[in-house]
Enzyme design. Structure first.
Site, PDB file in Angstrom:
ATOM      1  N   TYR A  30      -1.278  -1.211  10.409  1.00  0.00           N
ATOM      2  CA  TYR A  30      -1.501  -1.343   8.969  1.00  0.00           C
ATOM      3  C   TYR A  30      -0.308  -0.835   8.155  1.00  0.00           C
ATOM      4  O   TYR A  30       0.259  -1.562   7.333  1.00  0.00           O
ATOM      5  CB  TYR A  30      -2.778  -0.606   8.561  1.00  0.00           C
ATOM      6  CG  TYR A  30      -3.157  -0.831   7.122  1.00  0.00           C
ATOM      7  CD1 TYR A  30      -3.851  -1.984   6.747  1.00  0.00           C
ATOM      8  CD2 TYR A  30      -2.822   0.084   6.127  1.00  0.00           C
ATOM      9  CE1 TYR A  30      -4.205  -2.212   5.428  1.00  0.00           C
ATOM     10  CE2 TYR A  30      -3.162  -0.136   4.809  1.00  0.00           C
ATOM     11  CZ  TYR A  30      -3.855  -1.276   4.463  1.00  0.00           C
ATOM     12  OH  TYR A  30      -4.194  -1.514   3.152  1.00  0.00           O
ATOM     13  N   SER A  55       0.843  -1.194   0.000  1.00  0.00           N
ATOM     14  CA  SER A  55       0.000   0.000   0.000  1.00  0.00           C
ATOM     15  C   SER A  55       0.875   1.238   0.000  1.00  0.00           C
ATOM     16  O   SER A  55       2.023   1.219   0.472  1.00  0.00           O
ATOM     17  CB  SER A  55      -0.900   0.011   1.240  1.00  0.00           C
ATOM     18  OG  SER A  55      -1.576   1.243   1.390  1.00  0.00           O
TER      19      SER A  55
END
Length: 275
Positions: A163, A149
């Site tokens: 995350y 990401s």
């Protein structure tokens, strides 16, 4: 589902694409893109009904095998590998896509929740890669896409505490592994999408908030899939999707650390729930 065979794509001889988290979002889009390219598929996720529906859709193009697995279970990667080997299937493309976010502050969730997150996002990725890579090297050809990401490339924000850290790990892991295996015909790529139109933000309760972000930051899952598979074929070790996202990554790299962190802190509530 038993794979459909044809003279062109026999499951005994063809290299399959194993896509984790294939039931929706980027995973489903990557599966569709592989099917469009004529690559047979092994689809895995927890939601068997969705996998079977996708298998029916794509089974008119390529062989499709559906295997339900919950990668939060530490025994799942080994069991998945054993089942695929027992069926005589060769995985030539591994897409480690399964993932999710844990919203809120770090202490708002119990340790088991965080441990399962790390199992899915880090440990399962490493184990599946470790188990399927030897056959790729032996064949002299393989492709591994780790769906990371943009969050792994920019300063961390409050909320969803693990995350960005997990995605940053995937990027570094991919880059190191790519150097190790390139001479053996295996390409490894960390795919780094920015904001993507999927169910991800619905599941973590952030849809209304992130929908206020500029549209130029967004891509759809099909675009991300095409860009990612093209990148791994070209031997790229890192692929950031979208010009705006590439600009953000470059900007965060060259801004002074203190300023970059201050900017993220001032805007983090727009895309991370820290409550």
């Amino acid at each position: 589902m038993t794979p459909k065979t044809s003279p062109e794509t026999s499951p005994k001889t063809s290299g399959y694409a194993l896509v984790t988290g294939a039931s929706s979002g980027i995973g489903a889009a990557i599966a569709r893109e592989y099917a469009n390219r004529g690559v047979p598929l092994i689809l895995t996720a927890r939601r068997i009904e969705r996998l079977e529906s996708l298998a029916i859709e794509l089974g008119t193009k390529v062989d499709v095998v559906v295997l339900a697995a919950d990668l939060a279970d530490p025994g799942a990667p080994a069991a998945l590998h054993a089942e695929i080997v027992a069926r005589g299937l060769h995985v030539a493309h591994l897409v480690n896509n399964a993932g999710y976010g844990v919203p809120g502050r770090y202490l708002s969730s119990d340790w088991r929740t965080h441990a399962e997150f790390l199992q899915v996002m880090v440990a399962a990725v490493c184990e599946l890669t470790h188990r399927f890579l030897p056959a790729m090297e032996a064949a002299g050809h393989g492709r591994i896409v780790n769906v990371a990401s943009l969050a792994g490339l920019v300063p961390a924000s409050a909320g969803h505490t693990l995350y960005g850290a997990a995605k940053s790990f995937l990027i570094r892991f991919s880059e190191s592994l790519a150097l190790e295996v390139a001479e053996r015909g295996v390409h490894v790529c960390a795919l780094c999408p920015g904001f993507t139109y999927t169910e991800f933000h619905d599941v973590n309760g952030m849809r209304e908030r992130v929908s206020k972000l500029p549209k130029l930051l967004w891509l759809d899952a099909d675009q991300v899939a095409r860009i990612g598979l093209d990148a791994v074929e070209r031997g790229r070790t890192r692929c950031i999707t979208g010009g705006a996202n590439r600009f953000i990554a470059v900007l965060s790299k060259y801004l002074p650390d203190g300023l970059a962190r201050a900017l993220v802190a001032s805007r983090s509530k727009e895309f991370r729930d820290a409550d």
